[in-house]
Every structure is written in structure tokens, then in C-alpha cells.
Design a protein around this motif. Structure first.
Motif, PDB file in Angstrom:
ATOM      1  N   SER A 248       0.824  -1.216   0.000  1.00  0.00           N
ATOM      2  CA  SER A 248       0.000   0.000   0.000  1.00  0.00           C
ATOM      3  C   SER A 248       0.857   1.265   0.000  1.00  0.00           C
ATOM      4  N   TYR A 249       1.908   1.258   0.796  1.00  0.00           N
ATOM      5  CA  TYR A 249       2.772   2.447   0.886  1.00  0.00           C
ATOM      6  C   TYR A 249       3.423   2.737  -0.466  1.00  0.00           C
ATOM      7  N   GLN A 250       4.089   1.727  -1.037  1.00  0.00           N
ATOM      8  CA  GLN A 250       4.783   1.941  -2.306  1.00  0.00           C
ATOM      9  C   GLN A 250       3.809   2.219  -3.445  1.00  0.00           C
ATOM     10  N   ASN A 251       2.642   1.593  -3.406  1.00  0.00           N
ATOM     11  CA  ASN A 251       1.645   1.849  -4.446  1.00  0.00           C
ATOM     12  C   ASN A 251       1.198   3.307  -4.426  1.00  0.00           C
TER      13      ASN A 251
ATOM     14  N   ALA B 278       0.172   7.537  -7.050  1.00  0.00           N
ATOM     15  CA  ALA B 278      -0.407   8.833  -6.693  1.00  0.00           C
ATOM     16  C   ALA B 278       0.645   9.886  -6.383  1.00  0.00           C
ATOM     17  N   ALA B 279       1.933   9.544  -6.542  1.00  0.00           N
ATOM     18  CA  ALA B 279       3.026  10.473  -6.226  1.00  0.00           C
ATOM     19  C   ALA B 279       2.891  11.009  -4.801  1.00  0.00           C
ATOM     20  N   ALA B 280       2.484  10.135  -3.884  1.00  0.00           N
ATOM     21  CA  ALA B 280       2.266  10.538  -2.495  1.00  0.00           C
ATOM     22  C   ALA B 280       3.598  10.748  -1.788  1.00  0.00           C
ATOM     23  N   GLY B 281       3.626  11.739  -0.911  1.00  0.00           N
ATOM     24  CA  GLY B 281       4.783  11.945  -0.058  1.00  0.00           C
ATOM     25  C   GLY B 281       4.745  10.983   1.115  1.00  0.00           C
ATOM     26  N   PRO B 282       5.770  11.018   1.972  1.00  0.00           N
ATOM     27  CA  PRO B 282       5.816  10.081   3.108  1.00  0.00           C
ATOM     28  C   PRO B 282       4.587  10.156   4.009  1.00  0.00           C
ATOM     29  N   ALA B 283       4.113  11.372   4.292  1.00  0.00           N
ATOM     30  CA  ALA B 283       2.967  11.515   5.191  1.00  0.00           C
ATOM     31  C   ALA B 283       1.706  10.921   4.569  1.00  0.00           C
ATOM     32  N   ALA B 284       1.462  11.226   3.293  1.00  0.00           N
ATOM     33  CA  ALA B 284       0.257  10.723   2.629  1.00  0.00           C
ATOM     34  C   ALA B 284       0.317   9.209   2.451  1.00  0.00           C
ATOM     35  N   ALA B 285       1.489   8.683   2.092  1.00  0.00           N
ATOM     36  CA  ALA B 285       1.623   7.234   1.920  1.00  0.00           C
ATOM     37  C   ALA B 285       1.437   6.511   3.251  1.00  0.00           C
ATOM     38  N   THR B 286       1.941   7.112   4.328  1.00  0.00           N
ATOM     39  CA  THR B 286       1.743   6.534   5.661  1.00  0.00           C
ATOM     40  C   THR B 286       0.267   6.541   6.035  1.00  0.00           C
ATOM     41  N   ALA B 287      -0.441   7.608   5.660  1.00  0.00           N
ATOM     42  CA  ALA B 287      -1.871   7.692   5.955  1.00  0.00           C
ATOM     43  C   ALA B 287      -2.642   6.593   5.236  1.00  0.00           C
TER      44      ALA B 287
ATOM     45  N   GLY C  69       5.011  -7.673  -6.914  1.00  0.00           N
ATOM     46  CA  GLY C  69       6.213  -6.953  -7.312  1.00  0.00           C
ATOM     47  C   GLY C  69       6.521  -7.140  -8.786  1.00  0.00           C
ATOM     48  N   PHE C  70       6.375  -8.380  -9.271  1.00  0.00           N
ATOM     49  CA  PHE C  70       6.622  -8.647 -10.685  1.00  0.00           C
ATOM     50  C   PHE C  70       5.569  -7.982 -11.567  1.00  0.00           C
ATOM     51  N   LEU C  71       4.299  -8.042 -11.141  1.00  0.00           N
ATOM     52  CA  LEU C  71       3.228  -7.437 -11.936  1.00  0.00           C
ATOM     53  C   LEU C  71       3.368  -5.919 -12.002  1.00  0.00           C
ATOM     54  N   GLY C  72       3.750  -5.321 -10.879  1.00  0.00           N
ATOM     55  CA  GLY C  72       3.889  -3.870 -10.849  1.00  0.00           C
ATOM     56  C   GLY C  72       5.052  -3.371 -11.683  1.00  0.00           C
ATOM     57  N   GLY C  73       6.129  -4.140 -11.720  1.00  0.00           N
ATOM     58  CA  GLY C  73       7.283  -3.771 -12.535  1.00  0.00           C
ATOM     59  C   GLY C  73       7.880  -2.423 -12.198  1.00  0.00           C
ATOM     60  N   GLY C  74       7.737  -1.995 -10.945  1.00  0.00           N
ATOM     61  CA  GLY C  74       8.282  -0.702 -10.557  1.00  0.00           C
ATOM     62  C   GLY C  74       7.413   0.477 -10.940  1.00  0.00           C
ATOM     63  N   GLN C  75       6.276   0.211 -11.601  1.00  0.00           N
ATOM     64  CA  GLN C  75       5.367   1.285 -12.014  1.00  0.00           C
ATOM     65  C   GLN C  75       4.221   1.482 -11.026  1.00  0.00           C
ATOM     66  N   ASP C  76       3.823   0.412 -10.358  1.00  0.00           N
ATOM     67  CA  ASP C  76       2.768   0.484  -9.348  1.00  0.00           C
ATOM     68  C   ASP C  76       2.955  -0.680  -8.383  1.00  0.00           C
ATOM     69  N   GLY C  77       2.014  -0.829  -7.450  1.00  0.00           N
ATOM     70  CA  GLY C  77       2.130  -1.874  -6.441  1.00  0.00           C
ATOM     71  C   GLY C  77       1.504  -3.196  -6.826  1.00  0.00           C
ATOM     72  N   GLY C  78       1.208  -3.384  -8.108  1.00  0.00           N
ATOM     73  CA  GLY C  78       0.613  -4.649  -8.537  1.00  0.00           C
ATOM     74  C   GLY C  78      -0.753  -4.908  -7.933  1.00  0.00           C
ATOM     75  N   MET C  79      -1.500  -3.832  -7.650  1.00  0.00           N
ATOM     76  CA  MET C  79      -2.790  -3.984  -6.982  1.00  0.00           C
ATOM     77  C   MET C  79      -3.854  -4.640  -7.860  1.00  0.00           C
ATOM     78  N   VAL C  80      -3.562  -4.778  -9.156  1.00  0.00           N
ATOM     79  CA  VAL C  80      -4.510  -5.478 -10.021  1.00  0.00           C
ATOM     80  C   VAL C  80      -4.669  -6.932  -9.569  1.00  0.00           C
ATOM     81  N   LEU C  81      -3.609  -7.519  -9.017  1.00  0.00           N
ATOM     82  CA  LEU C  81      -3.711  -8.884  -8.496  1.00  0.00           C
ATOM     83  C   LEU C  81      -4.636  -8.927  -7.287  1.00  0.00           C
ATOM     84  N   VAL C  82      -4.505  -7.951  -6.396  1.00  0.00           N
ATOM     85  CA  VAL C  82      -5.367  -7.891  -5.213  1.00  0.00           C
ATOM     86  C   VAL C  82      -6.829  -7.781  -5.630  1.00  0.00           C
TER      87      VAL C  82
END
Length: 401
Positions: A237-240, A245-254, A359-372
Motif C-alpha cells: 500500500s505504501y509503495q503503491n 499517486a506520487a504521495a509523499g511520506p505523510a500521505a503514503a503513511t496515511a 512486485g513482478f506485476l507492478g514492474g516498478g510502475q505500481d504496487g501490482g494492486m490489479v492482483l489484489v
């Protein structure tokens, strides 16, 4: 032939003993949750103490996961042969010994071995407490299992906070020692006496025979899907939020905090809702909420407020699913410990595989949430079939009486 789950003689003998036993179990689950949350905040400290790199320290987490899986499989195999008292005693000894051994600066191999011991205790106690609630509480088991897992969530929230306080004193390892000591006290009290009696028939039988794939297939699908969902949201969730969403540390933590808080709130609410709605409707409704939440994460990912709300909604839906499905699955057999072990092993395996696949699905572009989000299909299917199976079992049992 279906057999009703036996009710322990101690429960029938006196409600005070039953309440005391249950609250001790809640305490054990609170410590399990507390311990599970220790590794993340202290991984850097462990790497420094062991004189290893941070990536290598990740093998400690892998060791703990391996121990949990082995313990679940072991409980599934031994559940109908040994008393839960023996399995529980072995569990808390492994748990406490693993945590304390992990604090010794003796190198990575011993640290991984300590983590495996820790995982053996974590997995074994998780299975035994779930199974004993089902065996002791009868028709009230789903509500009590939900309450048990709420305490796990509370412990998970408290773990990082205590690590922070211990670090302020310069002794981060005190959090590990506290978890080990508390578990030793609670475990020794909880498992002093044999809990659920094991009949001579069950002692002679092979654990897999009274269980059967047909009985546990649907619950296994459901717990595998929900645990893979849970692990994916917890780990990504944090990395996604940062990547999509280009979230900063505070927003990603939220976003991440919204998930964990909603899981705790969802489990607390489910303790009441299971009495008001019934286990079946609550399970189906929760699966629907989880589906909406995980779908929203994919659809509204770039918008931080919507992403936070969708993540919280997913947490609310996920919260009661594993405890309640486990309660129904274990109640469908004449060996709750074996059934709980099988379901726990399936859940542990899926939790280990899911985040890696993301991690493989996201490929560094997102958190692979399509699998979830895609896991909603097997989740709903498994939940619906589990509920139908439970209703059929109860009709069969009522007809037999």
C-alpha cells in the motif's frame, strides 16, 4: 458422516473457567500480533547487531514465514494425534526461545534459525488457539474467533509504538524480551492442562482421513485469497501510493495506516455483527465490501483521498473474513486442530507468494494492486461455497438429532 464439534468439559462445568481461558487466549493472540509487528521497525537494528546488510536481514523474515508454514502443516498432521496442550506448550516455548535467541549477536545462520523457531511458535499458537475456540465454544465460536483476532490487530498496532518507546531508552531489543516474557507467562497458564479431549478413535486415525478435501476445499480457497489480499495490501500500500499517486511520506503513511486501523475496527465491529446478522450473511457482505475496496484501489489509485478511502474499505471487508471462515471450516470436521492447521498452512503459503507476484506485476510502475483486485473472484466463490456448506452441515446435524 459429520460429527458435531465436542464441547470441552471445563466449559460445561463452569462459565468462569471458560471466560478465564478465553481471555488468556486473547492475551496470547495480542502478543502474537505484537510480535508480528516487531520485525519491520527493527530490521535495521538487527542488521546492525548481526553485522550484515539490510537485504540479507530480509532472510530473517523469510525464516519466520518458513517456521509458520511448517508449524501449520505440523498441526494439521498432529492435530488428531496429540492434545492441544502439548502443541500449545511447544508453541510458546519455540516462540519465546526464538525471540530471545534472535537478540544474540551470533551471526546470520543462528539468527535465521531463531526466526524459524519464532515462526514455529507463531504458527503453532495461532492454529491451536483458533482450534480450541471452535472446540470449546460451539455455536458461539465465530463471535469468539472474531474477538480473538481483534486482539491480534490491537497487538499489531501496539508493536511499533513500543519499539519506538524502547528505542528512546536505547534498548530496542527490550521489545523482543517483553514479548518473549509475556508469552511465557500467558502460555504456561493457558496450556497447563489438556484442553480438548482427544478420543481413542481420533488418536488411531490418520489426520487426513476425517478431514477430506471436499470439506476444506472451499474454506481453503477463501482463506488463501483473503490472506494474499491482506499481505498484498500490508506490504504494497505504501509503495503503491508513492508510485501511482506520487504521495509523499505523510500521505503514503496515511494510506497504510487507514488499512491497519480499518482492519482493527472491522474485527471489533464483526464481534457484534456476527450475532445480529449471522455468520453467513456477514461473510458474504464482507467479501462484497472487500471487492468494492480492492476495485476502488485500482480505479482511483492516482487520487490520494479516494485511494485512502478505498484502502480503508478493503480493510473493513477483509477484517472478519479469515477468522470467520476458519471458524466455519474447523467446525465442519471432527478434528478442529487439524482443520485449522490445513487452513493456516494454505493462508501462510498464499501470503508468502502474493506480495512477490505483485512486485513482478507492478514492474516498478505500481504496487501490482490489479492482483489484489482480481483475487476478489476466488474470494467470493470460496466464501459463498463455505457458507452453503456450513448451512448444509447444520441441517444434517439437526436432522440426525
Amino acid at each position: 458422516m459429520l460429527s458435531p464439534v465436542p464441547v470441552n468439559a471445563q466449559v460445561a462445568a463452569g462459565p468462569w473457567q471458560a471466560r478465564q481461558w478465553f481471555w488468556l487466549s486473547c492475551g496470547v493472540f495480542g502478543v502474537l500480533g505484537f510480535g508480528s509487528a516487531l520485525l519491520g521497525p527493527t530490521l535495521g537494528d538487527l542488521a546492525q547487531a548481526l553485522a550484515i546488510t539490510l537485504p540479507l536481514a530480509g532472510s530473517i523474515r523469510s525464516g519466520r514465514q518458513l517456521g509458520q508454514f511448517v508449524a501449520s502443516v505440523g498441526c494439521a498432521w498432529l492435530g488428531a494425534k496429540l492434545s492441544t496442550a502439548l502443541l500449545g506448550l511447544a508453541g510458546f516455548l519455540c516462540y519465546s526461545a526464538g525471540l530471545l535467541l534472535l537478540l544474540l549477536p551470533v551471526g546470520l545462520p543462528v539468527a535465521v534459525l531463531a526466526a524459524v523457531l519464532w515462526g514455529l511458535g507463531q504458527g503453532g499458537l495461532h492454529v491451536v488457539c483458533n482450534a480450541e475456540v471452535v472446540a470449546r465454544m460451539g455455536d458461539q465460536a465465530p463471535r469468539h474467533v472474531a474477538q480473538l483476532h481483534f486482539w491480534y490487530s490491537l497487538g499489531s498496532i501496539a508493536g511499533p509504538l513500543l519499539v519506538y518507546l524502547c528505542r528512546l531508552t536505547g534498548h530496542w531489543g527490550a521489545a523482543y524480551a517483553l514479548a518473549a516474557g509475556t508469552m511465557a507467562v500467558l502460555g504456561s497458564r493457558l496450556f497447563r492442562h489438556q484442553a480438548t479431549p482427544v478420543s481413542e478413535l481420533n488418536r488411531a486415525a490418520k489426520p487426513r482421513l476425517p478431514i477430506g478435501l471436499a470439506v476444506l476445499a472451499a474454506p481453503m480457497v477463501a482463506v488463501s485469497a483473503v490472506n494474499m489480499m491482506n499481505a498484498g495490501l500490508a506490504d504494497w500500500s505504501y509503495q503503491n501510493a508513492v508510485l501511482v499517486a506520487a504521495a509523499g511520506p505523510a500521505a503514503a503513511t496515511a494510506v497504510t495506516s487507514a488499512f491497519w486501523i480499518s482492519v482493527a475496527v472491522g474485527r471489533l465491529i464483526s464481534v457484534r455483527l456476527v450475532d445480529l446478522l449471522g455468520t453467513g450473511p456477514l461473510l458474504v457482505g464482507s467479501a462484497a465490501v472487500a471487492t468494492l475496496g480492492t476495485g476502488g484501489i485500482v480505479l482511483w489509485g492516482p487520487h490520494i483521498p479516494s485511494l485512502t478511502a478505498a484502502t480503508a474499505l478493503a480493510g473493513l471487508g477483509i477484517a472478519p473474513l479469515y477468522p470467520l471462515v476458519t471458524a466455519l471450516g474447523a467446525a465442519a470436521t471432527d478434528s478442529p486442530t487439524t482443520a485449522a492447521g490445513v487452513l493456516s498452512a494454505a493462508a501462510a503459503a498464499s501470503a508468502a507468494l502474493g506480495p512477490m507476484a505483485q512486485g513482478f506485476l507492478g514492474g516498478g510502475q505500481d504496487g501490482g494492486m490489479v492482483l489484489v483486485a482480481a483475487l476478489a473472484l476466488p474470494l467470493v466463490l470460496g466464501v459463498v461455497l463455505t457458507v452453503r456448506q456450513d448451512r448444509a452441515r447444520k441441517v444434517t446435524l439437526s436432522g440426525a438429532h
